[in-house]
Design an enzyme around this catalytic site. Structure first.
Site, PDB file in Angstrom:
ATOM      1  N   LYS A  32      68.452 -74.094 -20.098  1.00  0.00           N
ATOM      2  CA  LYS A  32      69.201 -74.420 -18.889  1.00  0.00           C
ATOM      3  C   LYS A  32      68.405 -73.973 -17.669  1.00  0.00           C
ATOM      4  O   LYS A  32      68.363 -72.801 -17.332  1.00  0.00           O
ATOM      5  CB  LYS A  32      70.575 -73.748 -18.861  1.00  0.00           C
ATOM      6  CG  LYS A  32      71.462 -74.300 -17.728  1.00  0.00           C
ATOM      7  CD  LYS A  32      72.534 -73.344 -17.287  1.00  0.00           C
ATOM      8  CE  LYS A  32      72.045 -72.336 -16.260  1.00  0.00           C
ATOM      9  NZ  LYS A  32      71.693 -72.965 -14.944  1.00  0.00           N
TER      10      LYS A  32
ATOM     11  N   GLU B 137      64.458 -60.645 -17.873  1.00  0.00           N
ATOM     12  CA  GLU B 137      63.448 -60.381 -16.838  1.00  0.00           C
ATOM     13  C   GLU B 137      64.138 -60.534 -15.498  1.00  0.00           C
ATOM     14  O   GLU B 137      64.527 -61.625 -15.098  1.00  0.00           O
ATOM     15  CB  GLU B 137      62.271 -61.359 -16.987  1.00  0.00           C
ATOM     16  CG  GLU B 137      61.018 -60.910 -16.253  1.00  0.00           C
ATOM     17  CD  GLU B 137      61.070 -61.192 -14.762  1.00  0.00           C
ATOM     18  OE1 GLU B 137      61.227 -60.215 -13.988  1.00  0.00           O
ATOM     19  OE2 GLU B 137      60.967 -62.354 -14.378  1.00  0.00           O
TER      20      GLU B 137
ATOM     21  N   CYS C 249      59.663 -62.605  -8.023  1.00  0.00           N
ATOM     22  CA  CYS C 249      60.175 -61.288  -8.387  1.00  0.00           C
ATOM     23  C   CYS C 249      59.124 -60.196  -8.226  1.00  0.00           C
ATOM     24  O   CYS C 249      59.464 -59.020  -8.100  1.00  0.00           O
ATOM     25  CB  CYS C 249      60.709 -61.302  -9.810  1.00  0.00           C
ATOM     26  SG  CYS C 249      59.486 -61.772 -11.059  1.00  0.00           S
TER      27      CYS C 249
ATOM     28  N   GLU D  95      66.893 -56.095  -3.423  1.00  0.00           N
ATOM     29  CA  GLU D  95      65.943 -57.201  -3.497  1.00  0.00           C
ATOM     30  C   GLU D  95      66.347 -58.269  -2.482  1.00  0.00           C
ATOM     31  O   GLU D  95      67.426 -58.853  -2.570  1.00  0.00           O
ATOM     32  CB  GLU D  95      65.919 -57.796  -4.905  1.00  0.00           C
ATOM     33  CG  GLU D  95      64.864 -58.893  -5.052  1.00  0.00           C
ATOM     34  CD  GLU D  95      64.784 -59.459  -6.456  1.00  0.00           C
ATOM     35  OE1 GLU D  95      63.652 -59.657  -6.948  1.00  0.00           O
ATOM     36  OE2 GLU D  95      65.839 -59.688  -7.066  1.00  0.00           O
TER      37      GLU D  95
END
Length: 487
Positions: A178, A253, A287, A391
């Protein structure tokens, strides 16, 4: 895929066939802010059909030799490489990234992912031990797990989707993947090539849709024993909860709040150019991007001035212009979120040196509604601020001075994330000391984003669970079995 008036309509790929979906989601062109694509809003019914197809295809695919599977992966890499420009144009339009980045990074790496795992799967060895006093020989074998559920993000769409599909199918699993509903087009384009590459129907199935519907149905499906996910820490918590009743294997992750530590003896030229790239590449939507820059106080004023000057030269504009380094952010909502951090910085008394609210970005009229933001450099931010703790995932980085080595290590580690870090120094002893003490899964010294795919990739703390890479992916996508033979 079909044309629906002026919109592109993407279809699910299940059991080797394109299958239309009755419910569709709007997908926007980030550089214009306009709808250009319709994506399936898949749910449990579509996911279950894909899982059934993958389960049916598993016995035949898993029985093939690694060499046979390797040949198919290499053929798919050939087909993608022959269409690099077509894929790059689509990725740039769909995600908002600069065409140069898509052309030089995303699509070549997507093809290489298949090549890498096509090769590495041929070279693993198993363990063996002898127990002569008992007349026994012990050895291990590795077996594919079954149907792998793969969920990939929107920032590097085909790059990270293939990073999951390639090792999964190389080791004999079948997959239901997906992609993000915001970046679906290149995944669909790849589906067009699977039959020609030699994948039997059902080996690779792609179901498009949102996390709460398609993603939830996938991670909670009882016939999917393994989930590999790249995305936010918040979503990973939900995946862990939903998959827990089934004891699934998980590889997560997740995000990062990555520091760069710049000591006074650093090569200033190389350091500045690389840190601009590590801070702002792909609009800061990686990231591994640097979002906290710690600079030794004696060189702090010079570094800050030169870094701001270099950040202003990092060009933002229409993604299709090869002269631009950055394009648009992924969505209107994400742009507002990132800008909100800059507003918070000003409220807290920090100084914005360039970018948002300081410099003006001129765009063509047709891109006036796009989600653009200039590289933004901020100083005077406390370590406790949300700008230094959360983040941001955009073209925003904070620069702050430090005095002592132990001090900066403590500050760099003072976040809940632990994905990566960069150390700049010419002192070899310091390189090893600091790299060892940083709480991060990856540490680069005097460089950034240099990757040997054989080595583990992943983070500590809230940056994830597990590792990906040559041997690590092989171990994750297989189950080990110990066999003892008495003779």
């Amino acid at each position: 895929m079909s044309k629906d008036n002026k919109y592109l309509v993407v279809e699910n790929y299940i059991g080797g066939k394109f299958v239309p979906c009755s419910k569709l989601i709007d997908s926007f062109n980030p550089s214009t802010g306009e709808i250009y694509c319709k994506v399936p809003d898949s749910g449990p019914e579509e996911v279950d059909a894909a899982v059934r197809a993958a389960k049916e295809a598993f016995p035949e695919w898993s029985a093939k030799s690694p060499a046979e599977r390797s040949k198919v992966l290499n053929k798919l890499a050939d087909l993608i490489e022959a269409r690099v420009e077509e894929f790059a144009q689509a990725e740039s339009k769909d995600q908002g990234k600069a065409i140069t980045f898509a052309r030089n990074v995303d699509i070549p790496r997507a093809a290489y992912n298949f090549r890498f795992f096509a090769s590495s799967v041929l070279h693993h060895t198993n363990d063996c031990s002898q127990m002569d006093h008992m007349g026994c020989l012990n050895y291990t074998i590795r077996c594919p797990v079954g149907v792998a559920g793969l969920i990939s993000p929107w920032n590097l769409p085909l790059y990270l989707l293939t990073w999951k599909i390639a090792p999964a199918v190389a080791t004999g699993n079948t997959v239901v993947a997906k992609p993000s509903e915001m970046t679906s087009v290149t995944a669909w384009m790849m589906c067009q090539l699977l039959e020609e590459a030699g994948f039997p129907p059902g080996v690779v199935n792609i179901v498009f849709g949102t996390g709460p519907r398609a993603g939830d149905a996938l991670v909670s499906h009882p016939d999917v024993p393994l989930i590999s996910f790249t995305g936010s820490t918040a979503t990973a918590r939900l995946i862990t909860e939903r998959s827990a009743p089934y004891c699934k294997k998980l590889s997560l992750e997740l995000g990062g709040k990555n520091p760069a530590i710049i000591f006074a003896d650093a090569d200033m030229e190389q350091c500045i150019s690389t840190t601009v790239r590590s801070s702002f590449s792909n609009q800061g939507e990686i990231c591994l991007c640097t979002s906290r820059i710690f600079v030794e106080r004696s060189i702090y004023p010079e570094f800050l001035a030169r870094f701001v000057e270099a950040a202003r030269r990092w060009k933002t504009g229409v993604p299709s212009d090869p002269a631009n380094d950055n394009g648009a952010l992924i969505s209107k909502e994400h742009l507002q979120k990132v800008k909100g951090y800059v507003a918070l910085a000003l409220k807290e008394g920090a100084q914005v040196h360039c970018g948002e609210g300081v410099d003006k970005l001129t765009l063509p009229q047709q891109n006036a509604g796009g989600y653009f933001m200039l590289p933004t450099v901020i100083s005077g931010v406390k370590d406790s601020s949300a700008l230094m703790q959360e983040e941001i995932f955009g073209p925003v980085t904070c620069v702050t001075p430090f005095d002592e080595e132990e001090e900066v290590i403590s500050r760099a580690n003072g976040v809940r994330y632990g994905l990566s870090g960069v150390v700049w120094t010419r002192d070899v002893g310091r390189v090893h000391r600091v790299a060892r003490k940083l709480e991060a899964g990856l540490v680069w010294t005097n460089c950034w984003l240099v990757r040997d795919l054989n080595l583990p990739f992943g983070g500590m703390k809230n940056s994830g669970i597990g590792r990906e890479g040559g041997k690590d992916s092989y171990d994750f996508f297989t189950e080990v079995k110990s066999i003892t033979i008495k003779h």
